[in-house]
Design a protein around this motif. Structure first.
Motif, PDB file in Angstrom:
ATOM      1  N   SER A 168      36.540  -2.846 -45.418  1.00 14.13           N
ATOM      2  CA  SER A 168      37.210  -2.087 -44.369  1.00 14.13           C
ATOM      3  C   SER A 168      37.158  -2.781 -43.032  1.00 14.13           C
ATOM      4  O   SER A 168      38.044  -2.628 -42.210  1.00 14.13           O
ATOM      5  N   GLY A 169      36.091  -3.550 -42.752  1.00 17.16           N
ATOM      6  CA  GLY A 169      35.968  -4.241 -41.489  1.00 17.16           C
ATOM      7  C   GLY A 169      35.606  -3.354 -40.325  1.00 17.16           C
ATOM      8  O   GLY A 169      35.491  -3.831 -39.211  1.00 17.16           O
ATOM      9  N   ASP A 170      35.438  -2.058 -40.519  1.00 17.28           N
ATOM     10  CA  ASP A 170      35.202  -1.144 -39.391  1.00 17.28           C
ATOM     11  C   ASP A 170      33.963  -1.469 -38.571  1.00 17.28           C
ATOM     12  O   ASP A 170      34.006  -1.424 -37.346  1.00 17.28           O
ATOM     13  N   PRO A 171      32.796  -1.752 -39.206  1.00 13.00           N
ATOM     14  CA  PRO A 171      31.621  -2.073 -38.394  1.00 13.00           C
ATOM     15  C   PRO A 171      31.864  -3.260 -37.466  1.00 13.00           C
ATOM     16  O   PRO A 171      31.396  -3.284 -36.340  1.00 13.00           O
ATOM     17  N   LEU A 172      32.626  -4.245 -37.949  1.00 11.21           N
ATOM     18  CA  LEU A 172      32.939  -5.410 -37.126  1.00 11.21           C
ATOM     19  C   LEU A 172      33.942  -5.058 -36.037  1.00 11.21           C
ATOM     20  O   LEU A 172      33.829  -5.525 -34.893  1.00 11.21           O
ATOM     21  N   LEU A 173      34.905  -4.212 -36.367  1.00  8.52           N
ATOM     22  CA  LEU A 173      35.941  -3.850 -35.404  1.00  8.52           C
ATOM     23  C   LEU A 173      35.354  -3.212 -34.162  1.00  8.52           C
ATOM     24  O   LEU A 173      35.873  -3.378 -33.055  1.00  8.52           O
ATOM     25  N   ARG A 174      34.252  -2.483 -34.339  1.00  8.92           N
ATOM     26  CA  ARG A 174      33.655  -1.799 -33.192  1.00  8.92           C
ATOM     27  C   ARG A 174      33.115  -2.768 -32.152  1.00  8.92           C
ATOM     28  O   ARG A 174      32.892  -2.389 -31.008  1.00  8.92           O
ATOM     29  N   TRP A 175      32.868  -4.022 -32.550  1.00  8.34           N
ATOM     30  CA  TRP A 175      32.355  -5.007 -31.599  1.00  8.34           C
ATOM     31  C   TRP A 175      33.469  -5.749 -30.875  1.00  8.34           C
ATOM     32  O   TRP A 175      33.196  -6.542 -29.967  1.00  8.34           O
ATOM     33  N   LEU A 176      34.719  -5.514 -31.270  1.00  5.67           N
ATOM     34  CA  LEU A 176      35.844  -6.211 -30.648  1.00  5.67           C
ATOM     35  C   LEU A 176      36.444  -5.392 -29.524  1.00  5.67           C
ATOM     36  O   LEU A 176      36.452  -4.164 -29.565  1.00  5.67           O
ATOM     37  N   SER A 177      36.956  -6.094 -28.511  1.00  6.11           N
ATOM     38  CA  SER A 177      37.639  -5.435 -27.404  1.00  6.11           C
ATOM     39  C   SER A 177      38.801  -6.332 -27.007  1.00  6.11           C
ATOM     40  O   SER A 177      39.154  -7.274 -27.721  1.00  6.11           O
ATOM     41  N   ASP A 178      39.395  -6.061 -25.825  1.00  7.53           N
ATOM     42  CA  ASP A 178      40.484  -6.928 -25.381  1.00  7.53           C
ATOM     43  C   ASP A 178      39.967  -8.207 -24.714  1.00  7.53           C
ATOM     44  O   ASP A 178      40.746  -9.052 -24.298  1.00  7.53           O
ATOM     45  N   ALA A 179      38.641  -8.350 -24.620  1.00  5.13           N
ATOM     46  CA  ALA A 179      38.032  -9.592 -24.144  1.00  5.13           C
ATOM     47  C   ALA A 179      37.623 -10.427 -25.352  1.00  5.13           C
ATOM     48  O   ALA A 179      36.940  -9.914 -26.250  1.00  5.13           O
ATOM     49  N   LEU A 233      33.070 -16.287 -32.458  1.00  4.79           N
ATOM     50  CA  LEU A 233      32.575 -15.998 -33.810  1.00  4.79           C
ATOM     51  C   LEU A 233      31.056 -15.930 -33.837  1.00  4.79           C
ATOM     52  O   LEU A 233      30.481 -15.031 -34.465  1.00  4.79           O
ATOM     53  N   ASP A 234      30.382 -16.879 -33.156  1.00  4.69           N
ATOM     54  CA  ASP A 234      28.926 -16.867 -33.213  1.00  4.69           C
ATOM     55  C   ASP A 234      28.344 -15.619 -32.571  1.00  4.69           C
ATOM     56  O   ASP A 234      27.317 -15.088 -33.011  1.00  4.69           O
ATOM     57  N   ALA A 235      29.014 -15.102 -31.524  1.00  2.58           N
ATOM     58  CA  ALA A 235      28.545 -13.864 -30.908  1.00  2.58           C
ATOM     59  C   ALA A 235      28.684 -12.692 -31.877  1.00  2.58           C
ATOM     60  O   ALA A 235      27.795 -11.848 -31.990  1.00  2.58           O
ATOM     61  N   LEU A 236      29.804 -12.645 -32.606  1.00  2.30           N
ATOM     62  CA  LEU A 236      30.019 -11.562 -33.562  1.00  2.30           C
ATOM     63  C   LEU A 236      29.027 -11.650 -34.720  1.00  2.30           C
ATOM     64  O   LEU A 236      28.551 -10.625 -35.215  1.00  2.30           O
ATOM     65  N   VAL A 237      28.703 -12.854 -35.134  1.00  5.90           N
ATOM     66  CA  VAL A 237      27.711 -13.032 -36.200  1.00  5.90           C
ATOM     67  C   VAL A 237      26.358 -12.485 -35.756  1.00  5.90           C
ATOM     68  O   VAL A 237      25.675 -11.765 -36.489  1.00  5.90           O
ATOM     69  N   ARG A 241      44.905  -5.424 -36.902  1.00  4.45           N
ATOM     70  CA  ARG A 241      43.935  -4.732 -36.050  1.00  4.45           C
ATOM     71  C   ARG A 241      43.135  -5.697 -35.184  1.00  4.45           C
ATOM     72  O   ARG A 241      42.417  -5.277 -34.272  1.00  4.45           O
ATOM     73  N   ALA A 242      43.234  -7.008 -35.464  1.00  4.46           N
ATOM     74  CA  ALA A 242      42.519  -8.005 -34.678  1.00  4.46           C
ATOM     75  C   ALA A 242      43.335  -9.290 -34.689  1.00  4.46           C
ATOM     76  O   ALA A 242      44.216  -9.484 -35.543  1.00  4.46           O
ATOM     77  N   ALA A 243      43.048 -10.155 -33.736  1.00  6.54           N
ATOM     78  CA  ALA A 243      43.777 -11.420 -33.657  1.00  6.54           C
ATOM     79  C   ALA A 243      42.898 -12.460 -32.977  1.00  6.54           C
ATOM     80  O   ALA A 243      41.994 -12.121 -32.206  1.00  6.54           O
ATOM     81  N   GLN A 244      43.185 -13.733 -33.305  1.00  4.25           N
ATOM     82  CA  GLN A 244      42.505 -14.816 -32.615  1.00  4.25           C
ATOM     83  C   GLN A 244      43.167 -15.059 -31.270  1.00  4.25           C
ATOM     84  O   GLN A 244      44.386 -14.940 -31.119  1.00  4.25           O
ATOM     85  N   ALA A 245      42.349 -15.406 -30.286  1.00  2.00           N
ATOM     86  CA  ALA A 245      42.829 -15.710 -28.944  1.00  2.00           C
ATOM     87  C   ALA A 245      41.977 -16.840 -28.399  1.00  2.00           C
ATOM     88  O   ALA A 245      40.920 -17.150 -28.959  1.00  2.00           O
ATOM     89  N   PRO A 246      42.415 -17.499 -27.329  1.00  2.00           N
ATOM     90  CA  PRO A 246      41.567 -18.538 -26.724  1.00  2.00           C
ATOM     91  C   PRO A 246      40.194 -17.971 -26.376  1.00  2.00           C
ATOM     92  O   PRO A 246      40.093 -16.981 -25.658  1.00  2.00           O
ATOM     93  N   GLY A 247      39.147 -18.535 -26.953  1.00  5.01           N
ATOM     94  CA  GLY A 247      37.798 -18.070 -26.657  1.00  5.01           C
ATOM     95  C   GLY A 247      37.204 -17.146 -27.690  1.00  5.01           C
ATOM     96  O   GLY A 247      36.031 -16.788 -27.611  1.00  5.01           O
ATOM     97  N   GLY A 248      38.001 -16.736 -28.690  1.00  2.00           N
ATOM     98  CA  GLY A 248      37.423 -15.859 -29.713  1.00  2.00           C
ATOM     99  C   GLY A 248      38.406 -14.885 -30.313  1.00  2.00           C
ATOM    100  O   GLY A 248      39.615 -15.134 -30.355  1.00  2.00           O
TER     101      GLY A 248
END
Length: 366
Positions: free
Chosen positions: A310-321, A325-329, A351-358
């Protein structure tokens, strides 16, 4: 390291306070010889008697009463340096408490923590904002730390609990003393719903005015940062903000109308360099990488109850900033391949995308 029993004696040695004990702890002395060598004579004499003939020590009655209180229920704890649940962030402040009495669930100390403080007489908008931030932080797996005070503190803590999150209350009295009395229901909610009540004062200690400014250093010391929701120009919340700055914590403030007396303290903090906050993402943008890289911060543990795909636990750590990857790990505790796989699933779901910086979280309607 001293045993629990010895910590109970140390905190009652004559002429010793939190600052002096912290000074001795900072050099990591051997137990007990190193302690005896560094204690002033009256305290060293009392400790030697305690170690050699505890039954003859004037400390024995208080220590036995403390041990009886701790043994009476499984949710009663004494935290001290060396205890597995001791909050390591406290070791970064100048005068950490020698011990912390705890009532509730020690798991509340696992997620990253943010202090929310503010006026005891907030406006309706202030109460609404406090609750909104408490609720949203809980939904992102952050723990709200405050002092169980009326107004902003209580509103933020109650909202976090009602959202299924964690909250830690630090009291200026014993953990078994409900103060303020009007928060008896919130006190019970904290204990019954995975929260934690902490104090540096032994059980039964009544609330005293002098204890509250000292309590504030623990509220901020436990936290990665402090959010001031509303504060008048001479508010006690500004004391918390000053302490946070001295402890090298981030300070955040909600802006408000220049005509609102309860906003003037926040506006002053912003002028002094506090981060202006509009929503939770402004806070997480500042703190997420700090949290990920801090060895003093315990990571929240995954329960395994979520579907791995589902990815939900990981999604909660994402924002528009963007979050690297190492921070999310570090934040999630996932192995790198698992984190990459879940990020790819979130990207395919839109629900998520790569951007410059993460990686960034996409709006729900994107």
């Amino acid at each position: 390291m001293p045993s629990q029993r010895d910590w109970l004696a140390l905190m009652r040695l004559p002429g010793m306070g939190a600052s002096r004990l912290a000074e001795i702890l900072s050099v990591a002395p051997d137990w007990p010889a190193g302690w005896l060598a560094r204690l002033p004579n009256p305290a060293a004499t009392a400790l030697r008697l305690w170690l050699d003939h505890p039954s003859r020590s004037p400390l024995i009655q208080a220590v036995e009463a403390d041990l009886a209180w701790l043994a009476a229920a499984p949710d009663r704890h004494l935290l001290h340096p060396g205890h597995p649940a001791w909050p390591a962030l406290l070791e970064q402040i100048g005068d950490p408490p020698p011990v912390l009495w705890a009532l509730g669930d020690l798991a509340a100390l696992q997620p990253p923590r943010l202090a929310i403080v503010g006026s005891r007489r907030p406006t309706r908008e202030g109460l609404t904002n406090a609750a909104a931030f408490g609720r949203e932080l809980a939904s992102r797996d952050w723990c709200v730390v405050s002092g169980l005070a009326l107004g902003v503190d209580g509103a933020a803590q109650q909202a976090a609990l009602e959202a299924g999150g964690r909250s830690v209350a630090v009291l200026g009295c014993g953990v078994d003393v409900i103060y303020p009395p009007r928060h008896a229901q919130l006190y019970r909610q904290l204990i019954d719903h995975g929260g934690l009540i902490l104090s540096e004062h032994p059980p039964g200690t009544p609330a005293r005015p002098a204890f509250f400014p000292r309590r504030n250093r623990i509220v901020t010391g436990l936290s990665l940062g402090v959010l001031v929701v509303e504060a008048a120009e001479k508010s006690g919340s500004l004391v918390s903000a000053r302490l946070a700055m001295e402890q090298n914590r981030e300070v955040f403030a909600l802006p408000g109308s220049i005509h609102n007396p309860q906003a003037r303290g926040c506006l002053r903090l912003i002028r002094q360099g506090a981060v202006l906050v509009r929503h939770v993402d402004d806070i997480l943008e500042e703190l997420t990488q700090w949290a990920a890289s801090s060895p003093a911060l315990a990571r929240p543990q995954e329960t395994g109850s979520q579907d791995a795909g589902s990815g939900d636990p990981l999604l909660r750590w994402l924002s528009d900033a963007p979050s690297p990857l190492d921070a999310l790990v570090n934040l999630t505790g996932l192995a790198v391949p698992d984190c990459q796989r879940r990020l790819l699933e979130l990207e395919l779901e839109g629900r998520a995308a790569q951007a410059p910086g993460g990686w960034v979280r996409l709006p729900e309607n994107a």
